[in-house]
Design an enzyme around this catalytic site. Structure first.
Site, PDB file in Angstrom:
ATOM      1  N   GLY B  14       0.835  -1.211   0.000  1.00 22.35           N
ATOM      2  CA  GLY B  14       0.000   0.000   0.000  1.00 22.35           C
ATOM      3  C   GLY B  14       0.865   1.255   0.000  1.00 22.35           C
ATOM      4  N   CYS B 128       1.518   7.374  12.597  1.00 23.32           N
ATOM      5  CA  CYS B 128       2.121   8.577  12.005  1.00 23.32           C
ATOM      6  C   CYS B 128       1.951   9.747  12.969  1.00 23.32           C
ATOM      7  CB  CYS B 128       1.491   8.877  10.647  1.00 23.32           C
ATOM      8  SG  CYS B 128      -0.282   9.161  10.683  1.00 23.32           S
ATOM      9  N   GLY B 162      -4.537   5.375   3.158  1.00 25.92           N
ATOM     10  CA  GLY B 162      -4.947   4.193   2.400  1.00 25.92           C
ATOM     11  C   GLY B 162      -6.004   3.392   3.136  1.00 25.92           C
ATOM     12  N   PRO B 163      -6.477   2.312   2.531  1.00 25.03           N
ATOM     13  CA  PRO B 163      -7.561   1.516   3.121  1.00 25.03           C
ATOM     14  C   PRO B 163      -7.258   0.961   4.517  1.00 25.03           C
ATOM     15  CG  PRO B 163      -7.008   0.733   0.908  1.00 25.03           C
ATOM     16  CD  PRO B 163      -6.047   1.812   1.215  1.00 25.03           C
ATOM     17  N   ALA B 164      -6.011   0.531   4.771  1.00 26.96           N
ATOM     18  CA  ALA B 164      -5.721  -0.036   6.091  1.00 26.96           C
ATOM     19  C   ALA B 164      -5.751   1.048   7.158  1.00 26.96           C
ATOM     20  CB  ALA B 164      -4.363  -0.737   6.077  1.00 26.96           C
ATOM     21  N   ARG B 166      -7.557   3.651   7.097  1.00 28.70           N
ATOM     22  CA  ARG B 166      -8.960   3.979   7.301  1.00 28.70           C
ATOM     23  C   ARG B 166      -9.685   2.934   8.139  1.00 28.70           C
ATOM     24  NH1 ARG B 166     -11.000   7.656   3.789  1.00 28.70           N
ATOM     25  NH2 ARG B 166      -9.342   8.819   2.783  1.00 28.70           N
TER      26      ARG B 166
END
Lengths: 337, 295
Positions: B14, B128, B162-164, B166
């Site tokens: 990703g 992050c 990215g999707p993860a 989220r």
């Protein structure tokens, strides 16, 4: 006669209007009045929802659990609803205990392009057998096609309705017609609309929403809500009756409930102040207004300048920290001039 | 292959994994021997192929089949998958740097506790927002032992999540709150993550609020300046936007993280900060292995 489902977030959106200082007695008094009027859904909590009490957006007077307990005790026929914004609230810390406290319905919200952050929370609510709605916030920022795409995601996660929120009070009726219209045409679940009154369009926009196919509308007592406030529920019910829609709400009693709210909850009635007009024009979240007023006084700035600068930066709800940054920058700029 | 480089693999193709790869290709101490995902058609995979890196779509299996080829694995999948991968990597004797908020291993914030992480076989890079906020919270905690409350808010551009990321919003909050609490010693902590959909995209920004009964603003400013300099050694785009300021009975500090613009444009400081932190950690393992001293 077509039925319109009315949701009443007086005790949630109104929280913004009083710096999240709604008391136990106020919750009890308004819940009793709303319940007596037959308002189908009553939403309770911090203005930014569960788990949002913070330095960033304001500390609540009462803990979330305390607010829900009092509301639960005072609602018999009305459903008790909460607002959940992933990024603030989590399933373990906030959603699970709320459902255990007897919440019937949950609105899981995300900013207009972020529907996928609601998947786990919507699924969780459905697994527990409760009503789950999806809310898209700050919907003036993107096109109707984008909103449809995001709303479809919410529907696929199990949302039993999708509500478009005009969080900045920036819509005109034509915008409502287009955006609500496309959702109503393509979704298999009901579509709702949540208005703010910055440009004095809340009732007109709610009417436009119904005409475009919405079957869920939000209204608060005398419009008690963030910034210039929301659609006044007592007026909304009257207008819908005149248009030939049914809401199941007793008109006299909802008028009484709004008087109870004015007496018990409001220091001042919601009004459209100059900064609310600017906030609506600039497309800034209505919940920012109290913070902007405070920071403007502290840094001796014109709050309207702060709003326009925030609008340029395209801030969304939850970015209240930027108000201080913008104020510091504006005051530094003034010094160098 | 450079014999003085640590052999690493990246698990997860990703945003995080792909950006990490581009950064690792510049490293003097790391050699990426495999880039692993689940779908050869993904844009991350295509990027890796275009960079001439060996790829596999067989997930953890690709690692387990040739464990000798890897000394360290960056797991950039999701919290859920790292729970599954962690025991496998441990059994294979491969060091794991966990980029997800799974919290299997000890939390690592290089500017704060890099040296003590090197004895562990699984280190967690927190989040992050945690990489951006924890150093500030730590600096404040070094000045005041009795911080009542710290709240950290990170705002990132929608396009950079990215999707993860989220799907892991809840884990993000829990892990960030824990890191800020552990490293600052504050009695209570809270973390918030805001995704901003604005176009053009906004830079990653993090605010730290601290409630302290009698804040020593001079000492706090010195400590924060010091830690910001340490951060800038491995995250060049990390900068103070608002130095610690006493406002409305709280101390407010804001930092911005501009990315290097490797896989995503420079607004995605969130990818940069966690990836730079992970690379700084992996390079430290490499330096220790090869006895390299570099100051």
């Amino acid at each position: 006669m077509k039925n319109i489902l009315i949701t009443d977030p007086t005790l949630r959106d109104g929280s913004h209007a009083v710096g999240h200082q709604i008391s136990a007695a106020q919750i009890a008094a308004y819940c009793k009045a709303a319940d007596a009027a037959g308002i189908p859904i009553v939403e309770v909590g911090h203005g930014n929802g569960m788990g949002a009490s913070s330095l960033q957006v304001g500390l609540s007077l009462l803990e979330d659990g305390e607010m829900l307990k009092i509301a639960r005790e005072n609602l018999t026929t009305s459903k008790l609803e909460i607002f959940v914004l992933p990024g603030f609230a989590t399933i373990n810390k906030d959603l699970k205990p709320a459902l255990e406290a007897g919440v019937d319905a949950v609105r899981v919200a995300a900013h207009c392009t972020e529907a996928d952050i609601t998947e786990r929370h919507i699924s969780f609510v459905r697994e527990k057998g409760k009503l789950a709605y999806g809310c898209l916030m700050m919907t003036h920022m993107v096109s109707k096609e984008t909103l449809l795409e995001e709303a479809r995601k919410m529907e696929s996660y199990g949302a039993q309705g999708v509500i478009l929120m005009d969080s900045a009070g920036a819509y005109l009726p034509q915008d409502v017609k287009e955006k609500v219209g496309i959702l109503a045409e393509h979704l298999n679940v009901p579509v709702g609309f949540h208005a703010h009154n910055n440009l004095s369009m809340a009732v007109a926009n709610s009417v436009a929403a119904v005409e475009a196919g919405a079957s869920i509308l939000d209204g608060t007592a005398k419009g008690f809500g963030a910034g210039a406030g929301n659609t006044p529920i007592e007026i909304l019910v009257a207008v819908l009756e005149k248009m030939g829609y049914s809401t199941g709400i007793d008109l006299y009693k909802v008028l009484d409930a709004s008087d109870v709210a004015e007496k018990e909850l409001m220091k001042v009635l919601p009004s459209i102040k100059p900064i609310s007009v600017i906030s609506g024009l600039a497309g800034v979240f209505a919940g920012f207004s109290k913070h902007v007023e405070r920071v403007a006084t502290e840094y001796k700035l014109d709050p309207r300048d702060i709003f326009f600068e925030l609008g340029k930066r395209k801030v969304v709800a939850g970015q209240e920290d930027l108000i201080v940054e913008v104020a510091i920058q504006l005051s530094q700029k003034r010094k160098t001039q | 292959m450079d014999s003085k480089k640590l052999k690493v693999a990246i698990l997860g193709s990703g945003f995080i994994g792909t950006d990490l790869l581009i950064k690792i290709l510049r490293s003097k101490y790391l050699d990426c021997t495999l880039f692993v995902g689940r779908n050869l058609q993904s844009s991350g995979m295509s990027k890796a192929v275009s960079l001439g890196v060996a790829v596999s779509d067989r997930s953890i299996e690709a690692i387990a089949e040739n464990p000798k080829n890897f000394e360290l694995v960056f797991d950039a999948t999701s919290a859920h998958f790292h729970q599954i991968h962690a025991p496998i990597l441990k059994k294979l004797g491969i060091i794991a740097i966990d980029m997800t908020p799974a919290q299997v291993g000890g939390m690592c914030i290089p500017a704060v506790n890099l040296k003590e992480c090197l004895d562990k076989d699984n280190v967690n890079m927190v989040t992050c927002g945690g990489q951006a906020s924890t150093p500030i919270a730590y600096a404040i905690g070094q000045v005041h032992k009795d911080v009542d409350y710290i709240e950290v808010i990170s705002t990132i551009a929608s396009r950079s999540a990215g999707p993860a990321t989220r799907a892991n919003m809840d884990e993000y909050i829990e892990t960030t709150e824990k890191a800020v609490k552990v490293f600052s010693g504050a009695k209570k902590t809270k973390a918030v993550l805001v995704l901003n959909p604005a176009q053009p995209c906004i830079n990653m920004q993090t605010t730290v609020f601290a409630k302290i009964s009698k804040p020593d603003m001079v000492a706090i400013n010195i400590a924060v300046d010091d830690i910001v300099k340490k951060m800038q050694k491995y995250v060049p785009g990390y900068s103070l936007v608002i130095s610690p300021t006493y406002e409305n009975n709280r101390v407010i500090t804001m930092v911005r993280v501009q990315g290097a613009g490797d896989y995503l444009p420079s607004y995605a400081g969130n990818l940069d900060i966690i990836n730079c932190a992970a690379i700084a950690t992996a390079e430290e393992y490499a330096k220790r292995k090869y006895g390299i001293q570099e100051y």
